[in-house]
Design a protein around this motif. Sequence first.
Motif, PDB file in Angstrom:
ATOM      1  N   UNK A 190      25.997  53.923  40.132  1.00  0.00           N
ATOM      2  CA  UNK A 190      27.257  54.469  40.635  1.00  0.00           C
ATOM      3  C   UNK A 190      27.228  54.504  42.165  1.00  0.00           C
ATOM      4  N   UNK A 191      28.219  53.920  42.774  1.00  0.00           N
ATOM      5  CA  UNK A 191      28.219  53.782  44.227  1.00  0.00           C
ATOM      6  C   UNK A 191      27.883  52.370  44.661  1.00  0.00           C
TER       7      UNK A 191
ATOM      8  N   UNK B 129      37.955  55.683  41.880  1.00  0.00           N
ATOM      9  CA  UNK B 129      38.978  54.802  42.433  1.00  0.00           C
ATOM     10  C   UNK B 129      38.612  54.268  43.813  1.00  0.00           C
ATOM     11  N   UNK B 130      37.614  54.892  44.473  1.00  0.00           N
ATOM     12  CA  UNK B 130      37.216  54.467  45.821  1.00  0.00           C
ATOM     13  C   UNK B 130      36.035  53.511  45.817  1.00  0.00           C
TER      14      UNK B 130
ATOM     15  N   UNK C 211      35.235  48.557  49.860  1.00  0.00           N
ATOM     16  CA  UNK C 211      34.629  49.889  49.781  1.00  0.00           C
ATOM     17  C   UNK C 211      35.321  50.855  50.744  1.00  0.00           C
ATOM     18  N   UNK C 212      35.329  52.123  50.375  1.00  0.00           N
ATOM     19  CA  UNK C 212      35.915  53.174  51.200  1.00  0.00           C
ATOM     20  C   UNK C 212      35.159  53.261  52.518  1.00  0.00           C
ATOM     21  N   UNK C 213      35.856  53.080  53.657  1.00  0.00           N
ATOM     22  CA  UNK C 213      35.177  53.002  54.946  1.00  0.00           C
ATOM     23  C   UNK C 213      34.552  54.323  55.361  1.00  0.00           C
TER      24      UNK C 213
ATOM     25  N   UNK D 125      29.152  61.483  44.241  1.00  0.00           N
ATOM     26  CA  UNK D 125      30.448  61.245  44.889  1.00  0.00           C
ATOM     27  C   UNK D 125      31.204  60.113  44.196  1.00  0.00           C
ATOM     28  N   UNK D 126      30.499  59.038  43.871  1.00  0.00           N
ATOM     29  CA  UNK D 126      31.162  57.879  43.259  1.00  0.00           C
ATOM     30  C   UNK D 126      31.657  58.190  41.845  1.00  0.00           C
TER      31      UNK D 126
END
Length: 433
Positions: A95-96, A203-204, A136-138, A197-198
């Motif tokens: 995850x991530x 969705x991120x 990926x989320x910056x 977090x992931x």
Amino acid sequence: MDPLLISGFLLIALLVFLASGIWVALALLGVGFIGITVFTSAPVGQVLASTVWGASNSWALAALPLFIWMGEILFRSRLSSDMFKGLSPWLGWLPGRLLHVNIIGCGIFAAVSGSSAATAATVGKMGIPELQKRGYDMNSVIGTLAGSGTLGLLIPPSIILIVYGVATDQSIARLFVAGILPGAMLVGLFMGYVIVWSLLNKDKVPDDNERMPLMEKIKATRSLAPVVILIGGVIGSIYSGIASPTDAAAVGVAIALFLSWIGGDLTWESFRDGLIGATRTSCMIALILAGAAFLTVAMAFTQIPSLLAEWIGGMGLSPFALLAVLTVFFVILGCFLDGISVVVLTTSVILPMVERVGIDTLWFGIFIVIVVEMSQITPPVGFNLFVLQGLTGRNILQIAKSALPFFLLMMVALGLIVFVPEIVTYLPDQMGR
């Protein structure tokens, strides 16, 4: 004159010098000169000459420019892109996903560079465009780089651990060994946070559409061979007892030059730029050490360190209370000074207090480095924030906000080594004293 008044006057003088924008080393030399000239009868010229020479004439310091040069060579090579190719096929299932490449990549590069800024810049230069391209989320990309880039201060060979060892007369080899488990613990905490977090923000994290066959993964892993060779040559020679840290630094430079040459990255221009960059950084650190040594001697003449140590001792603070106060003090100081300046500026005053309450000075070296790591991602003078601002063009406060979870994770790491000091001391104790 009351030593407390003297210390207040010298502190104000130091702040004025630093606020004027002059070099930190010159500010330290200036405050030391004022302290000896105004408040003592000691011959300032003789003290200055002997102290600066004594601070510079140290064999342990020879490792410093060599490790810095090694990092400069690697910074100009393809090592970071090779690491991405070797790591990314194996981390897509977590995850991530590829956010973990930033963390592990920084951990690996920290083990061969010794510099926080170089670690963040090198891995970031490779990781930011690649992860941005994949969607990926910056904020997460920047946060993982900001936090993991600080591992360059802790995972050996660490430049700041060399500085601490020289300033406090500690064994650099034992300090290097002491940094291994805390460094691995921080990598684990960072990866654990990314996983949680992931899972909460699916969705991120883009889907991993690339399914690579096992043989392709194994083939890609060959890209990690250069960094494995370098880590084995540098760290292995130290821990096996074959080489001292200084000798191992020379081995590292030789291997880095060879790998850079084999990879086709070693040109006359890159060799010259790396040498010049290492010379500039080494001179800066050496001058700061000389200035701090002179200020330390000046403060000894004014009896400020012994007075402060007695004052702290008279307060009856427990080791935990003292560490809490020092953590706040170092984080605030790190908001305005770089990590090396924080260490050399404070050790002469802080160590008597630390020793008085029975805290192991080797353990305290790792403690102070983790706190300095925290200050690397706190504005306004967090070096890693500046590095990432240059790579992304984002506002420094936005970058600091992205890095906040990793700042808090370092606080957790501090708590763990305080309550379980064996995380730091176990491996050095196996070496013997």
